[in-house]
Design an enzyme around this catalytic site. Structure first.
Site, PDB file in Angstrom:
ATOM      1  N   TYR A 142      34.438  42.228  39.568  1.00  0.00           N
ATOM      2  CA  TYR A 142      35.539  42.465  40.504  1.00  0.00           C
ATOM      3  C   TYR A 142      36.469  41.255  40.558  1.00  0.00           C
ATOM      4  CZ  TYR A 142      38.087  42.403  44.880  1.00  0.00           C
ATOM      5  OH  TYR A 142      39.087  42.281  45.813  1.00  0.00           O
TER       6      TYR A 142
ATOM      7  N   LYS B 199      40.660  40.666  39.202  1.00  0.00           N
ATOM      8  CA  LYS B 199      41.782  40.089  39.952  1.00  0.00           C
ATOM      9  C   LYS B 199      42.408  38.934  39.173  1.00  0.00           C
ATOM     10  CE  LYS B 199      41.661  42.908  43.382  1.00  0.00           C
ATOM     11  NZ  LYS B 199      42.724  43.929  43.499  1.00  0.00           N
TER      12      LYS B 199
ATOM     13  N   SER C  83      42.945  38.448  45.467  1.00  0.00           N
ATOM     14  CA  SER C  83      41.773  38.127  46.271  1.00  0.00           C
ATOM     15  C   SER C  83      41.417  36.654  46.165  1.00  0.00           C
ATOM     16  CB  SER C  83      40.594  38.976  45.788  1.00  0.00           C
ATOM     17  OG  SER C  83      39.380  38.511  46.316  1.00  0.00           O
TER      18      SER C  83
END
Length: 338
Positions: A150, A154, A125
């Site tokens: 989040y 990644k 991402s």
């Protein structure tokens, strides 16, 4: 050639399965159905004329992952989508995000490490860049301290993959997506989040169809032309095709390093208000929305430099913001009226 797609009934996963099957790959989908519907399989079969293998499995379960790779010894590549993906939710539930996004990755890599050669594509991402200092963002932009759990999962995932490839026969591509939106032109698959949408476009379409009272725009005081956040919105079909291009590169052993990284976006930033106006235009619908406070974890702007993906992968985004929004609206209307 058999390809394992984890999270393959999800939004990006299902569209990638379609593109893989269109290119002649045999696909095995693994999904725990926590944020996807089994009916997506029917959509994939209707579009491609072929039903992929499906295994319901929670990839946090070590024994289940081991059995999967024992049952499918001929897997030549893995595209790993399975993960929780909402920035706001990750701030509220960090432990859930670390468990859901890191444990399955480790379990899969352990199995791939046993094989003579493995090809692995990681669903990363643009959040790994945080608030980048320079736009557009290139692949050599510094990795910033993550603004959300989040985003941190990644970053950690990329680090794990990089470390593992140094001492294994695994070759990997890290695809750093910007903001995927839209649906397949057939309207047979699309984005269908369970519960309240965490992403902008499904919230827009659900509001326009009458499922939500109004759209909340989080912050109008950002340092952007109209005060709302700017993102690079890419059509999910273009994004899916980037995975096929990356897989082809690994299988043909054209990769120049054990780990390669590519930004996958359009190279153009659009503000939240610009997206709303574009949607109103393509749908001929007036959208009710209100300005609310900023949301924790959100950055001001992010859009990609796509030069590396264009030149090295031979891939380029071909569909416009309007194309993506029109397809998302067509999908929403079909879902609600069927």
């Amino acid at each position: 050639m058999k390809i394992l797609v984890t999270g393959g009934l999800g939004f990006i996963g299902s569209h990638t399965v379609v593109e893989l099957q269109n290119k002649g790959y045999d696909v095995v989908i693994v999904d725990d159905l926590s944020n996807a519907s089994i009916e997506v399989l029917d959509g994939i079969e209707s579009i491609t004329g072929k039903l992929p293998d499906f295994v319901k499995l929670d990839l946090r379960e070590v024994a289940g992952v081991q059995k999967l790779f024992s049952d499918y010894k001929d897997i030549e590549g893995v595209i790993h989508f399975a993960a929780s993906k909402a920035v706001g939710e990750s701030v509220e539930k960090p432990l859930m995000y670390y468990e859901n996004n890191i444990v399955p990755l480790i379990n899969i890599l352990k199995e791939l490490d046993k094989k003579e050669k493995s090809n692995f594509i990681f669903s990363s991402s643009c959040t790994v860049y945080g608030q980048a200092a320079v736009m557009p963002i290139t692949e050599v932009a510094p990795i910033q301290v993550a603004l959300s759990p989040y985003g941190n999962t990644k970053q950690i995932g990329e680090e794990i993959i990089t470390d593992v490839t140094k001492v294994s026969n695994i070759s990997a591509v890290l695809l750093r997506y910007f903001n995927p939106i839209g649906a397949h032109e057939s309207a047979l698959i699309g984005e269908l989040p369970l519960g309240v949408p965490q992403n902008l476009v499904p919230f827009i379409t659900q509001t326009a169809i009458g499922l939500r009272k109004e759209l909340s725009v989080f912050g109008d005081d950002y340092d952007t032309p109209d005060g709302t956040c700017v993102r690079d919105y890419i059509h999910v079909v273009d994004l899916a095709k980037a995975h096929v291009a990356a897989l082809d590169r690994l299988i043909k052993e054209e990769n120049s390093d054990k780990v390669e990284t590519f930004n996958i976006g359009t190279g153009k930033g659009s503000s939240v208000l610009e997206v709303i106006k574009a949607f109103e235009k393509v749908s001929n619908t007036k959208l009710p929305y209100k300005m609310v406070d900023r949301r924790e974890g959100d950055i001001t702007e992010a859009y990609a430099s796509t030069t590396k993906a264009n030149e090295v992968l031979g891939w380029k985004a071909e569909l416009s913001l309007e194309d993506a929004l029109a397809s998302a609206w067509k999908w929403e209307e079909k879902v609600r009226n069927s």
